[in-house]
Write a protein that holds these residues in place. Sequence first.
Motif, PDB file in Angstrom:
ATOM      1  N   VAL A 149      87.575  53.812   8.920  1.00  0.00           N
ATOM      2  CA  VAL A 149      86.822  54.918   8.321  1.00  0.00           C
ATOM      3  C   VAL A 149      85.683  54.448   7.411  1.00  0.00           C
ATOM      4  CG1 VAL A 149      88.736  56.560   8.438  1.00  0.00           C
ATOM      5  CG2 VAL A 149      88.479  55.115   6.427  1.00  0.00           C
ATOM      6  N   ALA A 150      85.461  53.138   7.324  1.00  0.00           N
ATOM      7  CA  ALA A 150      84.448  52.612   6.414  1.00  0.00           C
ATOM      8  C   ALA A 150      83.049  53.079   6.801  1.00  0.00           C
ATOM      9  CB  ALA A 150      84.502  51.093   6.381  1.00  0.00           C
ATOM     10  N   ASN A 151      82.287  53.487   5.794  1.00  0.00           N
ATOM     11  CA  ASN A 151      80.892  53.920   5.942  1.00  0.00           C
ATOM     12  C   ASN A 151      80.721  55.084   6.911  1.00  0.00           C
ATOM     13  OD1 ASN A 151      80.079  52.002   4.116  1.00  0.00           O
ATOM     14  ND2 ASN A 151      79.547  50.514   5.679  1.00  0.00           N
ATOM     15  N   GLY A 152      81.740  55.840   7.103  1.00  0.00           N
ATOM     16  CA  GLY A 152      81.654  57.007   7.975  1.00  0.00           C
ATOM     17  C   GLY A 152      82.242  58.216   7.294  1.00  0.00           C
ATOM     18  N   GLN A 153      82.004  59.350   7.860  1.00  0.00           N
ATOM     19  CA  GLN A 153      82.535  60.577   7.293  1.00  0.00           C
ATOM     20  C   GLN A 153      83.619  61.109   8.208  1.00  0.00           C
ATOM     21  OE1 GLN A 153      79.562  63.367   6.206  1.00  0.00           O
ATOM     22  NE2 GLN A 153      81.005  64.929   5.579  1.00  0.00           N
ATOM     23  N   VAL A 154      84.761  61.389   7.636  1.00  0.00           N
ATOM     24  CA  VAL A 154      85.874  61.962   8.378  1.00  0.00           C
ATOM     25  C   VAL A 154      85.899  63.446   8.034  1.00  0.00           C
ATOM     26  CG1 VAL A 154      88.352  61.876   8.763  1.00  0.00           C
ATOM     27  CG2 VAL A 154      87.116  59.781   8.232  1.00  0.00           C
ATOM     28  N   GLU A 155      85.816  64.274   9.038  1.00  0.00           N
ATOM     29  CA  GLU A 155      85.714  65.718   8.818  1.00  0.00           C
ATOM     30  C   GLU A 155      87.051  66.398   8.529  1.00  0.00           C
ATOM     31  OE1 GLU A 155      82.995  67.505   8.428  1.00  0.00           O
ATOM     32  OE2 GLU A 155      81.767  65.721   8.721  1.00  0.00           O
ATOM     33  N   THR A 156      88.098  66.007   9.253  1.00  0.00           N
ATOM     34  CA  THR A 156      89.374  66.708   9.125  1.00  0.00           C
ATOM     35  C   THR A 156      90.504  65.714   8.910  1.00  0.00           C
ATOM     36  OG1 THR A 156      89.869  66.612  11.489  1.00  0.00           O
ATOM     37  CG2 THR A 156      88.579  68.515  10.712  1.00  0.00           C
ATOM     38  N   GLU A 157      91.612  66.235   8.421  1.00  0.00           N
ATOM     39  CA  GLU A 157      92.799  65.392   8.260  1.00  0.00           C
ATOM     40  C   GLU A 157      93.292  64.882   9.605  1.00  0.00           C
ATOM     41  OE1 GLU A 157      95.853  66.577   5.273  1.00  0.00           O
ATOM     42  OE2 GLU A 157      94.532  68.315   5.043  1.00  0.00           O
ATOM     43  N   GLU A 158      93.177  65.702  10.639  1.00  0.00           N
ATOM     44  CA  GLU A 158      93.626  65.295  11.966  1.00  0.00           C
ATOM     45  C   GLU A 158      92.812  64.101  12.467  1.00  0.00           C
ATOM     46  OE1 GLU A 158      92.862  68.550  11.208  1.00  0.00           O
ATOM     47  OE2 GLU A 158      94.959  69.171  10.994  1.00  0.00           O
ATOM     48  N   GLU A 159      91.497  64.131  12.221  1.00  0.00           N
ATOM     49  CA  GLU A 159      90.636  63.020  12.621  1.00  0.00           C
ATOM     50  C   GLU A 159      91.002  61.754  11.834  1.00  0.00           C
ATOM     51  OE1 GLU A 159      85.916  61.722  12.698  1.00  0.00           O
ATOM     52  OE2 GLU A 159      86.455  63.734  12.022  1.00  0.00           O
ATOM     53  N   LEU A 160      91.289  61.914  10.547  1.00  0.00           N
ATOM     54  CA  LEU A 160      91.703  60.786   9.723  1.00  0.00           C
ATOM     55  C   LEU A 160      92.978  60.165  10.277  1.00  0.00           C
ATOM     56  CD1 LEU A 160      91.502  59.058   7.087  1.00  0.00           C
ATOM     57  CD2 LEU A 160      92.918  60.829   6.016  1.00  0.00           C
ATOM     58  N   TRP A 161      93.984  60.996  10.548  1.00  0.00           N
ATOM     59  CA  TRP A 161      95.253  60.502  11.077  1.00  0.00           C
ATOM     60  C   TRP A 161      95.035  59.781  12.399  1.00  0.00           C
ATOM     61  CZ3 TRP A 161     100.495  60.925   9.487  1.00  0.00           C
ATOM     62  CH2 TRP A 161     100.672  61.521   8.241  1.00  0.00           C
ATOM     63  N   ALA A 162      94.217  60.363  13.281  1.00  0.00           N
ATOM     64  CA  ALA A 162      93.982  59.759  14.598  1.00  0.00           C
ATOM     65  C   ALA A 162      93.295  58.402  14.464  1.00  0.00           C
ATOM     66  CB  ALA A 162      93.152  60.699  15.464  1.00  0.00           C
ATOM     67  N   ARG A 163      92.285  58.310  13.621  1.00  0.00           N
ATOM     68  CA  ARG A 163      91.573  57.043  13.441  1.00  0.00           C
ATOM     69  C   ARG A 163      92.473  55.962  12.849  1.00  0.00           C
ATOM     70  NH1 ARG A 163      85.583  57.680  10.941  1.00  0.00           N
ATOM     71  NH2 ARG A 163      84.698  59.133  12.436  1.00  0.00           N
ATOM     72  N   VAL A 164      93.206  56.325  11.817  1.00  0.00           N
ATOM     73  CA  VAL A 164      94.062  55.344  11.147  1.00  0.00           C
ATOM     74  C   VAL A 164      95.219  54.945  12.062  1.00  0.00           C
ATOM     75  CG1 VAL A 164      95.595  54.957   9.182  1.00  0.00           C
ATOM     76  CG2 VAL A 164      93.393  56.094   8.850  1.00  0.00           C
ATOM     77  N   GLU A 165      95.777  55.898  12.774  1.00  0.00           N
ATOM     78  CA  GLU A 165      96.863  55.587  13.707  1.00  0.00           C
ATOM     79  C   GLU A 165      96.379  54.610  14.781  1.00  0.00           C
ATOM     80  OE1 GLU A 165      99.923  57.925  16.722  1.00  0.00           O
ATOM     81  OE2 GLU A 165      98.502  59.063  15.514  1.00  0.00           O
ATOM     82  N   ALA A 166      95.197  54.858  15.337  1.00  0.00           N
ATOM     83  CA  ALA A 166      94.644  53.962  16.358  1.00  0.00           C
ATOM     84  C   ALA A 166      94.386  52.568  15.783  1.00  0.00           C
ATOM     85  CB  ALA A 166      93.364  54.555  16.931  1.00  0.00           C
ATOM     86  N   ARG A 167      93.882  52.518  14.563  1.00  0.00           N
ATOM     87  CA  ARG A 167      93.598  51.223  13.937  1.00  0.00           C
ATOM     88  C   ARG A 167      94.892  50.450  13.677  1.00  0.00           C
ATOM     89  NH1 ARG A 167      89.827  47.322  13.764  1.00  0.00           N
ATOM     90  NH2 ARG A 167      90.046  46.145  11.849  1.00  0.00           N
ATOM     91  N   CYS A 168      95.919  51.135  13.187  1.00  0.00           N
ATOM     92  CA  CYS A 168      97.202  50.476  12.932  1.00  0.00           C
ATOM     93  C   CYS A 168      97.822  49.975  14.236  1.00  0.00           C
ATOM     94  CB  CYS A 168      98.155  51.419  12.204  1.00  0.00           C
ATOM     95  SG  CYS A 168      97.681  51.729  10.491  1.00  0.00           S
ATOM     96  N   ALA A 169      97.728  50.776  15.302  1.00  0.00           N
ATOM     97  CA  ALA A 169      98.248  50.353  16.608  1.00  0.00           C
ATOM     98  C   ALA A 169      97.513  49.103  17.081  1.00  0.00           C
ATOM     99  CB  ALA A 169      98.111  51.486  17.618  1.00  0.00           C
ATOM    100  N   TYR A 170      96.189  49.063  16.889  1.00  0.00           N
ATOM    101  CA  TYR A 170      95.407  47.882  17.261  1.00  0.00           C
ATOM    102  C   TYR A 170      95.855  46.663  16.444  1.00  0.00           C
ATOM    103  CZ  TYR A 170      91.584  44.549  17.251  1.00  0.00           C
ATOM    104  OH  TYR A 170      90.854  43.392  17.311  1.00  0.00           O
ATOM    105  N   LEU A 171      96.003  46.828  15.133  1.00  0.00           N
ATOM    106  CA  LEU A 171      96.379  45.700  14.282  1.00  0.00           C
ATOM    107  C   LEU A 171      97.747  45.141  14.652  1.00  0.00           C
ATOM    108  CD1 LEU A 171      95.019  46.889  10.825  1.00  0.00           C
ATOM    109  CD2 LEU A 171      94.125  45.043  12.259  1.00  0.00           C
ATOM    110  N   GLN A 172      98.641  45.994  15.122  1.00  0.00           N
ATOM    111  CA  GLN A 172      99.963  45.515  15.525  1.00  0.00           C
ATOM    112  C   GLN A 172      99.876  44.605  16.747  1.00  0.00           C
ATOM    113  OE1 GLN A 172     101.973  49.488  15.348  1.00  0.00           O
ATOM    114  NE2 GLN A 172     103.555  48.287  14.332  1.00  0.00           N
ATOM    115  N   THR A 173      98.805  44.709  17.506  1.00  0.00           N
ATOM    116  CA  THR A 173      98.632  43.844  18.680  1.00  0.00           C
ATOM    117  C   THR A 173      97.843  42.578  18.340  1.00  0.00           C
ATOM    118  OG1 THR A 173      96.552  44.875  19.400  1.00  0.00           O
ATOM    119  CG2 THR A 173      98.630  45.869  20.192  1.00  0.00           C
ATOM    120  N   GLN A 174      97.509  42.381  17.069  1.00  0.00           N
ATOM    121  CA  GLN A 174      96.705  41.244  16.628  1.00  0.00           C
ATOM    122  C   GLN A 174      97.452  40.385  15.609  1.00  0.00           C
ATOM    123  OE1 GLN A 174      93.648  40.680  18.057  1.00  0.00           O
ATOM    124  NE2 GLN A 174      94.250  42.417  19.322  1.00  0.00           N
TER     125      GLN A 174
END
Length: 161
Positions: free
Chosen positions: A126-151
């Motif tokens: 979410v750095a340097n970007g605007q998150v409009e809704t809580e759902e978008e925040l959850w989706a972005r962070v969830e995707a990022r955490c899933a990616y980090l678990q594979t790294q």
Amino acid sequence: MDEHRLGLKPVYRRVWAPRGKTPLASVRPRYRWLYMYGFVRPGTGESEFWLLPTVNAVAFSEVLGRFARLRGAGKGKLLLLVLDRAGWHVSGRVEVPGGVGLVFLPPYSPELQPVERVWPLVDAAVANGQVETEEELWARVEARCAYLQTQPGLIRSHTLF
């Protein structure tokens, strides 16, 4: 193990811009939060993230219990978790499951907590970007955490010190 808070309030990072040009970031701060409970194993780079809408002793106990069950903690397997001294970690209301030991860091020493170095990697969603809704925040962070678990190599490079 540690917790981190991300919300609809923007996360700013430095960016390159042509000389004489000021980079712009749209801002509309709102104070709604998502809490991440992060577990890392610095030696191997294994990581696990739990996303919850709150942080308190009850939520912490629930995450501890589920983490212990998933990792098979019990008589034959002991899990030691390194924690800071947040109020919900030391509360008398925390229920520590069998097979889990809690090791507390000295007060005021977040630099000793390996998982603290993972939070900037999570913030990148979410750095340097605007998150409009809580759902978008959850989706972005969830995707990022899933990616980090594979790294695990990336996690290991940030936490093994």
